[in-house]
Design an enzyme around this catalytic site. Structure first.
Site, PDB file in Angstrom:
ATOM      1  N   TRP A 161       0.833  -1.212   0.000  1.00  0.00           N
ATOM      2  CA  TRP A 161       0.000   0.000   0.000  1.00  0.00           C
ATOM      3  C   TRP A 161       0.864   1.258   0.000  1.00  0.00           C
ATOM      4  CZ3 TRP A 161      -4.477   2.373  -0.521  1.00  0.00           C
ATOM      5  CH2 TRP A 161      -4.630   3.634   0.057  1.00  0.00           C
ATOM      6  N   MET A 162       0.392   2.302  -0.699  1.00  0.00           N
ATOM      7  CA  MET A 162       1.058   3.607  -0.647  1.00  0.00           C
ATOM      8  C   MET A 162       0.009   4.701  -0.489  1.00  0.00           C
ATOM      9  SD  MET A 162       3.465   5.446  -3.538  1.00  0.00           S
ATOM     10  CE  MET A 162       2.208   5.751  -4.792  1.00  0.00           C
ATOM     11  N   ASN A 163       0.289   5.697   0.389  1.00  0.00           N
ATOM     12  CA  ASN A 163      -0.474   6.947   0.297  1.00  0.00           C
ATOM     13  C   ASN A 163       0.462   8.130   0.182  1.00  0.00           C
ATOM     14  OD1 ASN A 163      -0.817   5.903   3.226  1.00  0.00           O
ATOM     15  ND2 ASN A 163      -1.474   7.997   3.551  1.00  0.00           N
ATOM     16  N   ASP A 164       0.367   9.138   0.981  1.00  0.00           N
ATOM     17  CA  ASP A 164       0.989  10.439   0.697  1.00  0.00           C
ATOM     18  C   ASP A 164       2.467  10.405   0.290  1.00  0.00           C
ATOM     19  OD1 ASP A 164      -1.336  10.763   2.090  1.00  0.00           O
ATOM     20  OD2 ASP A 164      -0.478  11.925   3.717  1.00  0.00           O
ATOM     21  N   TRP A 217      -4.194   0.274   3.961  1.00  0.00           N
ATOM     22  CA  TRP A 217      -3.550   1.223   4.882  1.00  0.00           C
ATOM     23  C   TRP A 217      -3.382   0.574   6.254  1.00  0.00           C
ATOM     24  CZ3 TRP A 217      -4.138   3.455   9.584  1.00  0.00           C
ATOM     25  CH2 TRP A 217      -3.417   4.629   9.828  1.00  0.00           C
ATOM     26  N   PHE A 223       3.983   8.770  10.229  1.00  0.00           N
ATOM     27  CA  PHE A 223       3.025   9.478   9.383  1.00  0.00           C
ATOM     28  C   PHE A 223       3.742  10.486   8.494  1.00  0.00           C
ATOM     29  CE2 PHE A 223      -1.462   9.106  11.493  1.00  0.00           C
ATOM     30  CZ  PHE A 223      -1.444   7.748  11.261  1.00  0.00           C
ATOM     31  N   ASP A 242       1.614  16.094  10.071  1.00  0.00           N
ATOM     32  CA  ASP A 242       2.081  16.381   8.704  1.00  0.00           C
ATOM     33  C   ASP A 242       2.965  17.633   8.613  1.00  0.00           C
ATOM     34  OD1 ASP A 242       0.390  14.247   8.264  1.00  0.00           O
ATOM     35  OD2 ASP A 242      -1.229  15.455   7.410  1.00  0.00           O
TER      36      ASP A 242
HETATM   37  C1  FRU Z   1      -3.322  11.984   4.602  1.00  0.00           C
HETATM   38  C2  FRU Z   1      -2.943  11.368   5.926  1.00  0.00           C
HETATM   39  C3  FRU Z   1      -2.034  12.257   6.734  1.00  0.00           C
HETATM   40  C4  FRU Z   1      -1.332  11.282   7.644  1.00  0.00           C
HETATM   41  C5  FRU Z   1      -1.161  10.098   6.739  1.00  0.00           C
HETATM   42  C6  FRU Z   1      -1.239   8.776   7.413  1.00  0.00           C
HETATM   43  O1  FRU Z   1      -3.649  11.057   3.626  1.00  0.00           O
HETATM   44  O2  FRU Z   1      -4.112  11.028   6.663  1.00  0.00           O
HETATM   45  O3  FRU Z   1      -2.716  13.286   7.413  1.00  0.00           O
HETATM   46  O4  FRU Z   1      -0.113  11.770   8.108  1.00  0.00           O
HETATM   47  O5  FRU Z   1      -2.175  10.177   5.760  1.00  0.00           O
HETATM   48  O6  FRU Z   1      -0.950   7.746   6.526  1.00  0.00           O
END
Ligand code: FRU
Length: 475
Positions: free
Chosen positions: A18-21, A45, A78, A143
């Site tokens: 999985w990947m996000n930000d 996630w 995070f 963040d």
């Molecule tokens: C945004 C977020 C950030 C947090 C991160 C956790 O997508 O919710 O606010 O640091 O993803 O993965």
């Protein structure tokens, strides 16, 4: 590997998991570094690591070992940023040497606090075990994006705190002092605010500069921005509160962040092409999600005021291969451009609005018996549209917005678009930079007709150039 169904060929994806930000984007010792929110154990996630990749052109990425790994079952790394510690303010590096400092939210047993880590070589990372900004009792406190304020000779951190942004300063990245806050009564608040960022940009063609504050509204999946000044310790927006400015007309450009320490002064941003409400849904395997292309940002004066403009970095054109072209085509219904084109192209389309009578005109691609993706322009309402209602697999989630739109005025009587289609990633830009729409799509690659169309009148398509795109994962 990297040939799987829907796998983007010129957008960044993790090999698996999985990947996000995007996190910690920085140019450091001759390489662009991309870190990202990553769960290596599954395509959902959970257990946030900082994945890591490097590139020399922001396009061809080399996957590297994970930079930061949670130490226990109940902590996470995070989102955050990176900065060059040019004068060894932290004392982490050898005398006279510089290094990279990563500033992130360390979530420990549910509590969000800011921590840092560092690297002298961009390959080995060490966490500094003391927390640098403890949690003052807030559920959402995360963040950190850090910049260097040249005139004040201090670091400045923008932090998302529930419904606003807080600014903190520091001289050594280890002790942070509260400066000011912004936003409780500004912008949209459909959900919590996340991933803020502040930078200063020149206004093209003038001697002026402005500060831009980007911040994401989780509830609407929009990256909104404010333009103003940074006066003393405070960010002050110069626009009325009722004006809501959005970076993207789509919902699939979230948590975008710019590279720190760019070698050529460009402001280049990469975002995540997934809306927060559609996390853990996309029908891909063994990876999930992709980044946007790197986009260059600038400010420009418009009749409504100063606005952010954007375009894919010029490096993207180096991936262009074989070309298919049309020019001066009058279309009164539909013109079939080709029977089949792979969903991996970069197209430019120019509509001569002044010489057209249609009310709507555009291009359809990935067309087959049950499928089409439509990028169109409404000549009367002056709106750019992306219609993904029949774009392929739409069954993977409820609430996938089928349409996106953004205001776009013709320039010199023309609308000029750039359409980048990469299997599951669609990015549409005004060639002049005034509008962008990003959308995830999951078309069946076998259905590949491309058409130009015109509704209720005739359209003069001045030109269409479609380039096949080379893969960044080959060789
Ligand atoms: C945004 C977020 C950030 C947090 C991160 C956790 O997508 O919710 O606010 O640091 O993803 O993965």
């Amino acid at each position: 590997m990297f040939k799987e169904k829907y796998r983007p060929q010129f957008h960044f994806t993790p090999a698996k998991g999985w990947m996000n930000d995007p996190n910690g984007l920085i140019y450091f010792q001759g390489e662009y570094h991309l870190f990202y929110q990553h769960n290596p154990y599954s395509i959902n996630w959970d257990s946030m690591h900082w994945g890591h990749a490097v590139s020399r052109d922001m396009l061809h990425w080399k996957h590297l070992p994970i930079a930061y790994t949670p130490e226990t079952e109940i902590d996470d790394y995070f989102s955050g940023s990176s900065i060059l510690d040019e004068h060894n303010a932290t004392g982490f590096f050898k005398p006279g040497e510089t290094g990279m400092v990563n500033i992130f939210t360390h979530r420990d047993n549910g509590v969000q606090q800011q921590s840092i880590g560092y690297s002298a070589d961009g390959r080995h990372f060490t966490r500094y075990l003391e927390c640098v900004l403890p949690n003052p009792g807030r559920e959402d406190f995360r963040d950190p994006k850090v910049i260097w304020l040249k005139d004040k000779k201090r670091f400045l951190m923008a932090l998302a705190v529930y419904d606003h942004v807080e600014f903190y300063t520091s001289k050594d990245l280890k002790k942070w002092t509260f400066y000011s806050k912004f936003g409780e009564l500004e912008g949209t608040h459909h959900g919590v605010w996340e991933c803020p960022e502040l930078f200063e940009l020149p206004v093209r063609g003038t001697d002026e500069k402005r500060w831009v504050l980007l911040v994401n509204d989780q509830g609407s999946s929009k990256n909104q921005y404010f333009i103003g000044r940074f006066e003393g310790k405070k960010f002050v927006s110069e626009n009325p509160r009722s004006l809501h400015l959005m970076l993207d007309g789509g919902t699939d450009n979230y948590a975008a962040q710019s590279f720190s320490n760019m070698p050529d002064g460009r402001c280049v941003l990469i975002g995540l092409m997934v809306a927060p409400n559609l996390f853990n849904c996309a029908p891909t395997n063994p990876w999930r999600s992709n980044m946007t292309l790197p986009r260059e940002l600038w400010l420009e004066e418009t009749p409504e005021g100063i606005r952010l403009f954007q375009r894919p970095v010029e490096e993207v054109s180096t991936l262009r291969g074989e070309k298919l072209s049309l020019s001066g085509e009058h279309v009164d219904r539909t013109l079939r451009v080709t029977d089949h084109i792979a969903p991996q192209f970069d197209a430019e389309l120019v509509i001569d609005v002044e010489k057209s009578t249609a009310i709507q005109a555009g291009i359809q691609f990935c067309v087959g018996k049950s499928q089409e993706i439509v990028v169109s322009y409404d000549l009367q309402r002056q709106m750019l549209y992306v219609n993904r209602s029949m774009s392929g697999d739409m069954s993977y989630a409820d609430d996938i917005p089928p349409y996106h739109e953004m205001k776009l005025r013709p320039r010199d009587g023309k609308i000029s678009l750039r359409i980048l289609m990469d299997h599951c990633a669609l990015e549409v830009f005004d060639l002049n930079g005034e509008a962008a729409i990003s959308a995830q799509v999951f078309p069946d690659a076998e259905q590949g007709e491309m058409h130009l169309f015109s509704r209720k009148g005739d359209t003069l398509f001045e030109r269409l150039d479609v380039y096949a795109m080379n893969s960044i994962w080959e060789d």
